[in-house]
Design a protein around this motif. Structure first.
Motif, mmCIF file in Angstrom:
data_model
loop_
_atom_site.group_PDB
_atom_site.id
_atom_site.type_symbol
_atom_site.label_atom_id
_atom_site.label_comp_id
_atom_site.label_asym_id
_atom_site.label_seq_id
_atom_site.Cartn_x
_atom_site.Cartn_y
_atom_site.Cartn_z
ATOM 1 N N ARG A 202 0.859 -1.333 0.183
ATOM 2 C CA ARG A 202 -0.197 0.308 0.335
ATOM 3 C C ARG A 202 1.315 1.272 -0.253
ATOM 4 N N VAL A 203 0.575 2.400 -0.598
ATOM 5 C CA VAL A 203 1.838 3.362 -0.440
ATOM 6 C C VAL A 203 0.604 4.299 -0.907
ATOM 7 N N ALA A 204 0.535 5.563 0.273
ATOM 8 C CA ALA A 204 0.056 6.405 0.106
ATOM 9 C C ALA A 204 0.846 7.506 -1.678
ATOM 10 N N CYS A 205 -0.971 8.036 -2.484
ATOM 11 C CA CYS A 205 -0.261 8.478 -3.608
ATOM 12 C C CYS A 205 -0.214 9.943 -3.310
ATOM 13 N N HIS A 206 -1.611 10.451 -2.818
ATOM 14 C CA HIS A 206 -2.381 11.626 -2.690
ATOM 15 C C HIS A 206 -3.033 12.053 -1.557
ATOM 16 N N THR A 207 -2.984 13.333 -1.163
ATOM 17 C CA THR A 207 -3.122 13.474 0.053
ATOM 18 C C THR A 207 -5.192 13.121 0.261
ATOM 19 N N GLU A 208 -5.304 13.419 -1.385
ATOM 20 C CA GLU A 208 -6.926 13.671 -1.375
ATOM 21 C C GLU A 208 -6.787 12.593 -1.751
ATOM 22 N N PRO A 209 -8.944 12.121 -1.809
ATOM 23 C CA PRO A 209 -8.873 10.909 -2.273
ATOM 24 C C PRO A 209 -8.671 10.352 -3.621
ATOM 25 N N VAL A 210 -8.740 9.166 -3.651
ATOM 26 C CA VAL A 210 -8.107 8.552 -5.138
ATOM 27 C C VAL A 210 -9.499 8.596 -6.031
ATOM 28 N N MET A 211 -9.704 9.357 -7.422
ATOM 29 C CA MET A 211 -10.999 9.487 -8.416
ATOM 30 C C MET A 211 -10.562 8.757 -8.618
ATOM 31 N N SER A 212 -9.374 7.818 -9.314
ATOM 32 C CA SER A 212 -9.731 6.568 -10.300
ATOM 33 C C SER A 212 -8.224 6.608 -10.862
ATOM 34 N N LEU A 213 -8.307 5.308 -11.130
ATOM 35 C CA LEU A 213 -6.875 5.208 -11.488
ATOM 36 C C LEU A 213 -6.931 3.682 -12.673
ATOM 37 N N ASP A 214 -5.753 3.800 -13.019
ATOM 38 C CA ASP A 214 -5.327 3.180 -14.640
ATOM 39 C C ASP A 214 -4.049 2.525 -13.743
ATOM 40 N N PHE A 215 -3.779 1.143 -14.538
ATOM 41 C CA PHE A 215 -2.901 -0.052 -14.676
ATOM 42 C C PHE A 215 -2.931 -1.035 -15.607
ATOM 43 N N ASP A 216 -1.263 -0.384 -15.967
ATOM 44 C CA ASP A 216 -0.653 -1.125 -17.162
ATOM 45 C C ASP A 216 0.228 -2.374 -16.858
ATOM 46 N N SER A 217 -1.071 -3.383 -17.321
ATOM 47 C CA SER A 217 0.088 -4.576 -16.090
ATOM 48 C C SER A 217 0.820 -4.761 -17.471
ATOM 49 N N GLN A 218 1.664 -4.485 -18.195
ATOM 50 C CA GLN A 218 2.701 -4.881 -19.587
ATOM 51 C C GLN A 218 3.909 -4.248 -18.684
ATOM 52 N N LYS A 219 3.689 -2.723 -18.197
ATOM 53 C CA LYS A 219 4.699 -1.996 -17.865
ATOM 54 C C LYS A 219 4.393 -2.418 -16.410
ATOM 55 N N THR A 220 3.829 -3.519 -16.077
ATOM 56 C CA THR A 220 3.368 -2.868 -14.457
ATOM 57 C C THR A 220 3.442 -1.390 -13.546
ATOM 58 N N ARG A 221 3.147 -0.524 -14.369
ATOM 59 C CA ARG A 221 2.671 1.057 -14.006
ATOM 60 C C ARG A 221 1.572 1.304 -14.003
ATOM 61 N N GLY A 222 0.730 1.887 -12.845
ATOM 62 C CA GLY A 222 -0.004 2.699 -13.004
ATOM 63 C C GLY A 222 -0.603 4.098 -12.886
ATOM 64 N N VAL A 223 -1.616 4.487 -12.819
ATOM 65 C CA VAL A 223 -1.038 6.187 -12.543
ATOM 66 C C VAL A 223 -2.371 6.234 -12.017
ATOM 67 N N SER A 224 -3.188 7.010 -11.250
ATOM 68 C CA SER A 224 -4.072 7.850 -10.677
ATOM 69 C C SER A 224 -3.875 9.284 -10.412
ATOM 70 N N GLY A 225 -5.734 9.530 -10.892
ATOM 71 C CA GLY A 225 -5.879 11.387 -10.258
ATOM 72 C C GLY A 225 -6.278 11.231 -9.263
ATOM 73 N N SER A 226 -6.726 12.060 -8.368
ATOM 74 C CA SER A 226 -7.073 12.387 -7.010
ATOM 75 C C SER A 226 -7.961 13.463 -7.518
ATOM 76 N N ALA A 227 -8.653 14.503 -6.108
ATOM 77 C CA ALA A 227 -8.906 15.136 -6.388
ATOM 78 C C ALA A 227 -7.518 17.082 -6.177
ATOM 79 N N GLU A 228 -6.498 16.366 -6.115
ATOM 80 C CA GLU A 228 -6.106 17.302 -5.808
ATOM 81 C C GLU A 228 -5.353 17.990 -7.436
ATOM 82 N N LYS A 229 -4.082 18.447 -7.390
ATOM 83 C CA LYS A 229 -3.618 19.209 -8.340
ATOM 84 C C LYS A 229 -2.016 18.154 -8.876
ATOM 85 N N ALA A 230 -2.197 17.015 -8.517
ATOM 86 C CA ALA A 230 -1.507 16.568 -9.570
ATOM 87 C C ALA A 230 -2.053 15.059 -9.427
ATOM 88 N N LEU A 231 -1.173 14.388 -10.497
ATOM 89 C CA LEU A 231 -1.592 12.899 -11.182
ATOM 90 C C LEU A 231 -0.074 11.883 -10.074
#
Lengths: 326, 1087
Positions: A202-231
C-alpha cells in the motif's frame, strides 16, 4: 482537409441528447464484421444510451436504474453483454444480442458511493467482479455469473484508509492469481492478493481521495488521479510492492477519471476544470489540453481504434480523434 | 361477264381472238385479247398458256419496225397472262426472258433504246412478273452459267434504267426488278428457300456482276439528295442484299481453292468468277472504298429513312460479312455509332437496338477483330478530340461527341483498355476539360443578389423527374448548343459506368487539384462520373457488366465531398466584402497560410491568390461562384446516386450546404436549395423543413464546432438561424445546448460580431415564442374586469335615465359603497373574490421553498435577456434596435415566470429608460414597444417607475411637439418626429390601462393628449389621441367625460332632478371650437 486553427483542436464530433450529466462511457467495437462500433454512455438521470458511431445517433436507451446516476459501464468479453452500475444499488447485466435490450440478471450492491466496479475474465464463461462491499471500507469479490461471494476484502483495523474509491482487477500474465488495486479515500493505493485476502502493498499517492486509477499490466505501472492538483504514477516491482515513481503537477485540481489507451502509448484524464489532458504514458510528457466542455468532465474512454470520448456534466459527450490531431 | 372455267369453253372464246391477232398485229387486237382473257379462270388460262402466248410472242418476234404502242400493249398482255399462270418449262422461261429484255435493246447503240417511258415500265414489270411466275425448281435451273450473258444484259439494262431515267417510278421499278432478278426479293411468292449448294452456285454466278452492280448503285446512292429518298433507300437495300449474298462468310468458307472443271463453254467460262481468297481480298478492298463513300454520304442524309436503311446495311454487312469485309468494319461501326444520337427517334431506337443486339450476341466484344478496331478507333478519336473540340463548330462537336459516345456504348467494359493508357486518358480528359470551360465574364453572376433571407420554405417539387432537369443555365466558352452539353454529360456518365471509377476519380481529382482553371470542369466531370457509376440512368448494353458496389461508391463520394467542402474549396471569395469582412480576411490569412504551406502545396498555389487579393476581379469571383454551384450540384448528384445511403453523409454535408443556401449570391443559394431538394428526394424527406428538422443534431454539431472558430466561419450564426426557423419544439434540448455555445461565443466576441448573434437570438426567441404560446394568458382576467366594468356602466346609465330623487339617492349611496370597496374597505358581499385569492397564494408558496427546475425555454430566455441588458447600450444603433426587439420577445416568453422576469426587468429598466428618453427616435420607438409589452406583463412592477422615470418625459415631449405638428403640412407625416408622436400616442392608451395608473398620472396623460384632439393636428395623430381617450374612458369614464366636456360641451346639461343645480361647464359651444369633432366622436363612444 479543414485547417484546424492554431489555438485549440476540435473534437471530431459531439454527441448530444443525454439531457443529463454523463458519468460513464464505454466503447464497444462489436464483434468482427458485424455491426458498427458503439459507444455506451450512462448519465445522471439513470439512463444508459447506446450510440452508433456511424450515424452518431442514439440507437437505444436502457432504463433500469430508477432515475439514479449510472456510474459504471462495462461490456463482457464474451459478446453482447453489458454491465451497468447505478446508484440505485443495483448492478444490471444486460443482454444486447441481436438488438435485444433486456436485463438478464442483477447484483444487489451494498454500498452507495461513487466507487466503480471492476471485472476480470476467468475463463470461457466465468468472470470475477469486484464491487464496493457492505462496510464502508470493504471490497466484495464475487464470482459471476453464479453471483457467489468469493470474499470480502477488509483492511486491517489500524489502517483506516477510508472508503474504496476505485477498483482495478488484473492478473499478471505469469500467474493465475487475481490481484486487485484499490484507491482509497485517504489518497492511498493498495494492492490486494485476492486468493490470500491480504494487502500486498500500500502506498500513499495523494493527500486527497483517489478518484480513479488505471493500470498497465505490461509495464506494471499505474496512474491515479485524485481531487488534488497532481497525477501520481506508481509501479509494482517483482515483490509486488507499490512505489510512487513520480507525480505530475497539473494546473487545476481534480481528476475525475484517468484512462490509458489500449495500445499503452498515451493517457487521458478527465478534469474538473472542464479539460481533457493527454499525456505520453511512458514519459508523462503533456501532449495536449483539449478544451471543449463547459462543465466538469466526469469520464473518459478509449476505443480500440484510438478514438477518445469524454463525458461531462454539461451533458455532452465529445469524441476526439487523436491520431489526426495530436 | 361470264367466267369460263373449263379450258374448252375458254378455248372457244379465245381462239378467234388469237387467230385474229396472228393475222393482224394491231393494238386493238391485243387489247381485245386482254379483255377476253379477263373472263377466263386461272386454271383454264394455265392450260391454254402456250396457246395464248404464241400470238403475243409472235408479234414481238416479227421482224421489221414496230410501233412502240403495240409492243407496250403486247408486253402488258403478256404480263397479265404470266401474273395469272406459272411458267413450267425452263426453255419457255429463258425465251421469254430474252424476248422481254430485247424489247428495250436497240441494236444501234449500246445503251437502252430510246423508247417511251411507258414501254420501259411495262417491260420492267413484265420481267419482274416473269421471274415470279417461274414454277418451282426451274427458277434454280434457270440460273445456270449459260444464262450468264443474257442475265448480264438484263442486269446492266436495269442498272442503266435505275441510274439514268428521270422518272422516279421507272427507277424504283428497275431497282425492284433487279432485286427480283438477283433472287433477293422479299415478297412472299417464292415457294422455297435455297439450300447451301444452290446458294453457292448462285453466288458464283452473281459474283460476276458484283463490280457493276456495286459501282452503279454507289453512284445512285451518292447522287443528288433531291432524287428522292425512296430511290436511295431501295438502292441501299439492293446494295447490301447483293453484297451480303455474294460476300457472305457462310458461302465463302466453302469455296475450294481450285476452280472446279467447268462444263460450260469457254466463252461463258471466261465470264465466271471464282471466289477464292485473293478475289475476296481484292473485292473487299474495292468494296471498302465504295462503302466508305456511301457512309460518308448517307450518314448525313437529310431524310431519316435513309439513315435508318444505313443502319440496316451496317447490321447486315457486319453480321454476314464480318470476315470478307473486315476492312470495312471500322467505317461501318463508326457509321453505326455515329447514329446513336441521331435526331430522329426512330433511327436512334433502331441504332440502339442493333447495338444491343451486337452486344448481346458478342458480335463486337466476342470478335477480337472488331474489339481491336473499336479500341483503335477510340484511341484515334481520343487523340484527335482536343483538336476537334478546338476547331469544330457546334454541329461538328455534336457529331464527334456522338461518335465518342457510341464507341463507349459499344465497347462497354472494354473501355478500360483505352483508359488504362495514361496518354489516352490524358487526351480524353484534356478534351473534356477543354470543351467544358465556362464563360465567366458575365457580370450578372456576381451582381445577382438574393435579398429575402427567409425563402427556405419552398416546398420540394413532387415531380418524378430528376430534380435537376431544370439545371442552372451555364454558358460555355466553346459552344452554345445545349446538345453538346448533354452529350458531354452522357459521355462522362458512360465513362463512370463502364470505366474503372477509382482510376477516373483519381485522375480528375488530380486535375481538380492541379489548377484553378481545370477545377470547375473537373468537378462537373466528377459529378457525372458518379451518377454514371451508380448506373441509374445508363442503359446497359452489356448485361454481365459488374457495377461499382454501393459501399465503394459511398467511399468514393465521401472522399470527393471531403475535397469539395474543404476550407479552401468551399469558402471562396464571391463578392467584394464589406469593411468588416475584409478586416476579418486579413485577420484570417496568416493562420491559414501557415497551415496550407505545410500541408497542401498545390492548394496553396491556387487558393491563396484568391484570399490575398484585396479586391478579386469579377472573373475570378464569377469563377468561384460557378465552382461553388457546381460543387453544390455535385452534392445533389451524389445524393441522387446514393439514395438512402446518402443519409450517412449528411452529418458532414448538410451543414455546408445549408450555409450556402443562405448565401447572398443568387446562383449559389439557388444551387444550394436545389441540392437540398435532391437530398430530400434521395433520402426520403418530405420537405426541406423535414430534412433540417430530422438532422438538426448534425447541424448543431457543425454549428457548435464552428462557433469555436468564428473568424473562419463567419456564417455560422446564419445557419443556426435557418435551423431555428425550420425546427420545432421537439428540438428544444438540442437548441438549448447550442444556445449555450452561442451565448458563450457572444460573450467572447460581443464587441465585434454582436449583430449576427443578435439576429440569431431574435430567431431563437421568435421560435420559442412560437413553440410555447403562453396558455394562461394575462389578458384574460383583464378583459373580464373590463366587461364587469362595462355592465356596471350600463347599469348606471339606466339609473341615469330615471329621474326620481330616490333613484339619485340610491345611486349615490351605491356609488359610495362601490368606491369604498374599490378603495379596499372590503365588505362581506364580495367574498367570492376573496375565495379566489387563496389558491394563488398557495401556488406562490410552493415556489420559493422547493424551486422546481425551470423549463428549458425559460432558462434560455433568461440567459438571453441577461445579455440583452448589456447590449442595450451598445454603440451601434442597429444593434440597439435589434436588442430591443429581442428584449420584447424575451418579455413575452417570460411573462408567466414573474420570478425570473421581474428581477431582469428591474435590471433592464435603467437602460430602457435611457433608450426612451435619450436616444435616437428609432430606438425610442422600439423602446416604447418594449415598454408596452412590459406594461402588459408586469403592470404593478412598472407603475411607479413608469410614472417617475418615463411619463414626465413622454408627456413633456408630446406637449412641446404639439405646436410643431399643428403647424406643419403633409410632409411632416414622413418625419421621424411624427412617427414618434404617433407611436407614443398609440401606446399610451393601453399602457395607462394596463399599468392601472393613478388619477394624477392619468390626468397628466390626458392633459398632454388633449391638445392632439384639435382639428389642426394631422389626422393620424388625432386618431391616436382619440384612442388614448378611449382607453382612459375604460379606466375612469367619469373624469374623462368631464374633461372632454370641459373642452367642448355639445349640449346644455339638464339636471336629472329639478332639485339639483344647473351645471355650466367650461367647454365653449361655438362652431369654431377645434376640438368639436373629436370630442363629439369620443362622447358618442362614451355611453
Amino acid at each position: 482537409m479543414a485547417a484546424p486553427p492554431p489555438p485549440s483542436p476540435d473534437p471530431q464530433f459531439v454527441l448530444r441528447g443525454t439531457q443529463s450529466a454523463v458519468h460513464a462511457l464505454h466503447f464497444h467495437s462489436g464483434a468482427q464484421g458485424q455491426g458498427c462500433p458503439l459507444l455506451f454512455s450512462g448519465s445522471q438521470n439513470g439512463l444508459v444510451h447506446i450510440w452508433s458511431l456511424q450515424t452518431r445517433r442514439v440507437l437505444t436507451t436502457l432504463d433500469n436504474h430508477g432515475g439514479q446516476c449510472v456510474t459504471w459501464l462495462q461490456t463482457l468479453p464474451q459478446g453482447h453483454q453489458l454491465l451497468s452500475q447505478g446508484q440505485d444499488l443495483r448492478l444490471c447485466l444486460w443482454d444486447l444480442t441481436e438488438g435485444r435490450n433486456a436485463v438478464v440478471d442483477f447484483v444487489h450492491l451494498e454500498s452507495m458511493g461513487f466507487c466503480r466496479g471492476s471485472t476480470l475474465a476467468m475463463g470461457q464463461q466465468r468472470w470475477t467482479l469486484a464491487v464496493p462491499g457492505k462496510g464502508t471500507d470493504e471490497v466484495q469479490i464475487l464470482e459471476m455469473p453464479s453471483k457467489t461471494s468469493v470474499c470480502t476484502l477488509k483492511p486491517e483495523a489500524d489502517a483506516k484508509p477510508g472508503m474504496p474509491m476505485c477498483l482495478e482487477l488484473w492478473q499478471a500474465d505469469s500467474s493465475s492469481r487475481p490481484l486487485l488495486l484499490v484507491g482509497y479515500e485517504d489518497g492511498s493505493v493498495a494492492l490486494w492478493d485476492i486468493s490470500q485476502r491480504k494487502v500486498c502493498s500500500r502506498v500513499a499517492c495523494h493527500t486527497e481521495p483517489v478518484m480513479s486509477l488505471d493500470f498497465d499490466s505490461q509495464k506494471t505501472r499505474g496512474v491515479s488521479g485524485s481531487a488534488e492538483k497532481a497525477l501520481a504514477v506508481w509501479s509494482l516491482d517483482e515483490q509486488q510492492a507499490l512505489q510512487v515513481c513520480r507525480t505530475h503537477e497539473i494546473t487545476n485540481p481534480g481528476i475525475a477519471d484517468v484512462k490509458i489507451r489500449p495500445d499503452h502509448r498515451i493517457l487521458a484524464t478527465a478534469g474538473w476544470d472542464h479539460r481533457i489532458r493527454v499525456f505520453h504514458w511512458r514519459t508523462m510528457k503533456p501532449l495536449a489540453v483539449l478544451a471543449f466542455h463547459s462543465a466538469a468532465i466526469h469520464c473518459v474512454a478509449f476505443a480500440n481504434d484510438g478514438l477518445l470520448a469524454a463525458g461531462s456534466k454539461d451533458q455532452r459527450i465529445s469524441v476526439w480523434s487523436l491520431y489526426t490531431q495530436t | 361477264m361470264a367466267v369460263f372455267d373449263t379450258p374448252e369453253e375458254a378455248f372457244g372464246v379465245l381462239r378467234p381472238v388469237c387467230v385474229q391477232l396472228t393475222k393482224a398485229q394491231t393494238v386493238e387486237n391485243v387489247e381485245h385479247l386482254q379483255t377476253q382473257l379477263q373472263s377466263v379462270s386461272d386454271s383454264a388460262l394455265q392450260e391454254l398458256q402456250q396457246y395464248i402466248l404464241f400470238p403475243l410472242r409472235f408479234t414481238l418476234k416479227t421482224p421489221g419496225p414496230k410501233r412502240e404502242r403495240l409492243i407496250q400493249s403486247v408486253v402488258e398482255c403478256l404480263t397479265f397472262v404470266l401474273s395469272s399462270t406459272c411458267v413450267k418449262e425452263q426453255e419457255l422461261l429463258q425465251e421469254l426472258f430474252s424476248e422481254l429484255s430485247a424489247c428495250l435493246y436497240s441494236p444501234k447503240s449500246q445503251k437502252p433504246a430510246a423508247v417511251s417511258e411507258e414501254l420501259k415500265l411495262a417491260v420492267i414489270r413484265g420481267l419482274s412478273t416473269l421471274m415470279h411466275s417461274a414454277y418451282g425448281d426451274i427458277i434454280v435451273t434457270f440460273y445456270e452459267p449459260s444464262i450468264l450473258p443474257r442475265l448480264g444484259f438484263a442486269v446492266s439494262l436495269l442498272l442503266g434504267l435505275a441510274e439514268q431515267e428521270k422518272s422516279k417510278q421507272i427507277k424504283t421499278a428497275a431497282l425492284k426488278c433487279l432485286q427480283v432478278l438477283l433472287l433477293q426479293c422479299d415478297c412472299q411468292d417464292h415457294p422455297r428457300s435455297l439450300d447451301e449448294l444452290e446458294q453457292k452456285q448462285l453466288g458464283d454466278l452473281f459474283a460476276s456482276f458484283l463490280p457493276g452492280i456495286s459501282t452503279a448503285l454507289t453512284r445512285i446512292i451518292t447522287g443528288d439528295f433531291k432524287q428522292g429518298h425512296s430511290i436511295v433507300v431501295s438502292s441501299l437495300n439492293v446494295f447490301y442484299k447483293t453484297v451480303s449474298f455474294i460476300m457472305a462468310d457462310e458461302q465463302l468458307k466453302r469455296i475450294s481453292k481450285v476452280q472446279a472443271e467447268s462444263t460450260v463453254e469457254h466463252r461463258v467460262a471466261k465470264l465466271m468468277v471464282h471466289r477464292e481468297a485473293d478475289w475476296v481480298k481484292s473485292t473487299g478492298g474495292k468494296l471498302t472504298i465504295l462503302i466508305k463513300k456511301i457512309i460518308e454520304c448517307v450518314s448525313v442524309h437529310p431524310h431519316w429513312k435513309v439513315r435508318l436503311e444505313l443502319i440496316e446495311l451496317v447490321e447486315t454487312l457486319l453480321l454476314k460479312c464480318s470476315q470478307s469485309l473486315v476492312e470495312s468494319a471500322g467505317p461501318l461501326l463508326k457509321a453505326l455509332v455515329g447514329l446513336v444520337n441521331d435526331e430522329s427517334p426512330e433511327v436512334q431506337a433502331q441504332c440502339n437496338q442493333v447495338l444491343r443486339h451486337f452486344a448481346g450476341q458478342k458480335v463486337v466484344v466476342g470478335n477480337r477483330a472488331f474489339a481491336d478496331i473499336l479500341s483503335e478507333n477510340l484511341h484515334s478519336l481520343a487523340t484527335s478530340l482536343p483538336r476537334l473540340m478546338n476547331s469544330q463548330d457546334d454541329q461538328g462537336k455534336v457529331s464527334s461527341l456522338s461518335l465518342l459516345l457510341g464507341y463507349l456504348k459499344l465497347l462497354g467494359p472494354k473501355v478500360n483498355f483505352v483508359l488504362n493508357s495514361v496518354v489516352h486518358l490524358q487526351r480524353l480528359s484534356k478534351a473534356l476539360v477543354q470543351v467544358l470551360e465556362l464563360d465567366v465574364t458575365d457580370i450578372k453572376i456576381v451582381e445577382e443578389r438574393r435579398w429575402n433571407t427567409d425563402h427556405l420554405s419552398a416546398s420540394p417539387k413532387t415531380s418524378a423527374m430528376r430534380p435537376w432537369s431544370q439545371v442552372q443555365r451555364r454558358y460555355f466558352r466553346f459552344f452554345t448548343d445545349e446538345r453538346v452539353f448533354l452529350l458531354l454529360q452522357q459521355v462522362c456518365q458512360l465513362l463512370g459506368f463502364y470505366g474503372n471509377l477509382y482510376l477516373l476519380v483519381d485522375h480528375f481529382m488530380g486535375l481538380y487539384h492541379e489548377s484553378v482553371f481545370y477545377r470547375k470542369q473537373a468537378a462537373m466531370i466528377l459529378n457525372e462520373l458518379v451518377i454514371g457509376a451508380a448506373g441509374l440512368d445508363v442503359e446497359d448494353l452489356h448485361e454481365k457488366h459488374i457495377k461499382t458496389s454501393p459501399e465503394e461508391l459511398r467511399e468514393i463520394v465521401t472522399s470527393i465531398l471531403e475535397e469539395y467542402t474543404s476550407q479552401e474549396n468551399w469558402y471562396l471569395v464571391t463578392c467584394i466584402k464589406t469593411e468588416e469582412m475584409r478586416e476579418e480576411l486579413t485577420l484570417k490569412q496568416p493562420g491559414f497560410q501557415a497551415i496550407t504551406s505545410g500541408a497542401h502545396n498545390t492548394c496553396q498555389a491556387t487558393s491563396l491568390p484568391a484570399f490575398s487579393k484585396p479586391s478579386p476581379t469579377i472573373c475570378s469571383m464569377n469563377s468561384n461562384i460557378w465552382q461553388i454551384c457546381i460543387q453544390l450540384e455535385g452534392v445533389g448528384h451524389f445524393a441522387y446516386s446514393l439514395g438512402e445511403d446518402f443519409r450517412l453523409l449528411l452529418m458532414s454535408v448538410l451543414y455546408p450546404v445549408l450555409e450556402k443556401a443562405g448565401d447572398r449570391t443568387l446562383l449559389i443559394s439557388q444551387a444550394a436549395t436545389n441540392s437540398m431538394m435532391d437530398i430530400c428526394h434521395a433520402c426520403g424527406y418530405d420537405s426541406l423543413q423535414h430534412l433540417i428538422n430530422q438532422n438538426s443534431d448534425y447541424l448543431v454539431n457543425g454549428i457548435s464546432l464552428n462557433l469555436r472558430h468564428l473568424s473562419l466561419h463567419p456564417h455560422t450564426p446564419k445557419v443556426l438561424e435557418v435551423m431555428l426557423r425550420n425546427s420545432d419544439a421537439s428540438l428544444l434540448p438540442l437548441v438549448a445546448d447550442v444556445v449555450q455555445d452561442v451565448l458563450a461565443t457572444l460573450d467572447q466576441f460581443y464587441d465585434k460580431r454582436a449583430s449576427s448573434f443578435i439576429s440569431v437570438l431574435h430567431a431563437l426567441l421568435v421560435a420559442l415564442a412560437q413553440w410555447f404560446p403562453d396558455t394562461n394568458h394575462v389578458g384574460q382576467p383583464q378583459e373580464h374586469t373590463a366587461e364587469k366594468e362595462e355592465s356596471h356602466l350600463n347599469q348606471r346609465i339606466l339609473e341615469n335615465n330615471a329621474t326620481t330623487a330616490e333613484d339619485i339617492e340610491y345611486f349615490l349611496l351605491s356609488y359610495l359603497k362601490e368606491k369604498d370597496v374599490a378603495d379596499g374597505n372590503v365588505s362581506d358581499f364580495y367574498n367570492e373574490e376573496e375565495q379566489s385569492k387563496p389558491p394563488e397564494v398557495d401556488e406562490k408558496d410552493t415556489g420559493p421553498d422547493v424551486e422546481p427546475p425551470l423549463p428549458v425555454q425559460i432558462q434560455i430566455a433568461t440567459d438571453v435577456m441577461e445579455r440583452c441588458i448589456h447590449l442595450l447600450s451598445d454603440k451601434s444603433l442597429k444593434i440597439r434596435l435589434k436588442v430591443l426587439d429581442v428584449l420584447d420577445l424575451c418579455v413575452f416568453v417570460l411573462q408567466s415566470h414573474k420570478n425570473q422576469l421581474l428581477p431582469l426587468a428591474h435590471r433592464a429598466w435603467p437602460s430602457i429608460v435611457q433608450r426612451l428618453t435619450n436616444d435616437d427616435p428609432l430606438a425610442v420607438l422600439r423602446a416604447f414597444q418594449v415598454l408596452r409589452t412590459l406594461g402588459g406583463k408586469c403592470g404593478d412592477f412598472l407603475r411607479s417607475r413608469f410614472c417617475k422615470d418615463v411619463l414626465p418625459k413622454l408627456t413633456g415631449s408630446l406637449v412641446t411637439q404639439a405646436p410643431v405638428s399643428a403647424r406643419t403640412g403633409q410632409v411632416y407625416s414622413h418625419t421621424l418626429a411624427f412617427k414618434l408622436q404617433l407611436a407614443v400616442l398609440q401606446g399610451l392608451g393601453p399602457l395607462c390601462e394596463k399599468l392601472d395608473l393613478g388619477e394624477g398620472d392619468l390626468n397628466k396623460v390626458a392633459d398632454a393628449c388633449l391638445i392632439y384632439l384639435s382639428a389642426k393636428q394631422p389626422m393620424k395623430l388625432q386618431e391616436a389621441a382619440r384612442s388614448v381617450f378611449l382607453h382612459l374612458m375604460k379606466v375612469d369614464p367619469d373624469s374623462t367625460w368631464f374633461l372632454l366636456n370641459e373642452l367642448y360641451c355639445p349640449e346644455q346639461l339638464t339636471p336629472p332632478h329639478p332639485s339639483l343645480h344647473q351645471v355650466q361647464l367650461r367647454g365653449a359651444m361655438g362652431q369654431q371650437n377645434p376640438y368639436k369633432a373629436n370630442v363629439l366622436c369620443l362622447l358618442q363612444e362614451l355611453p
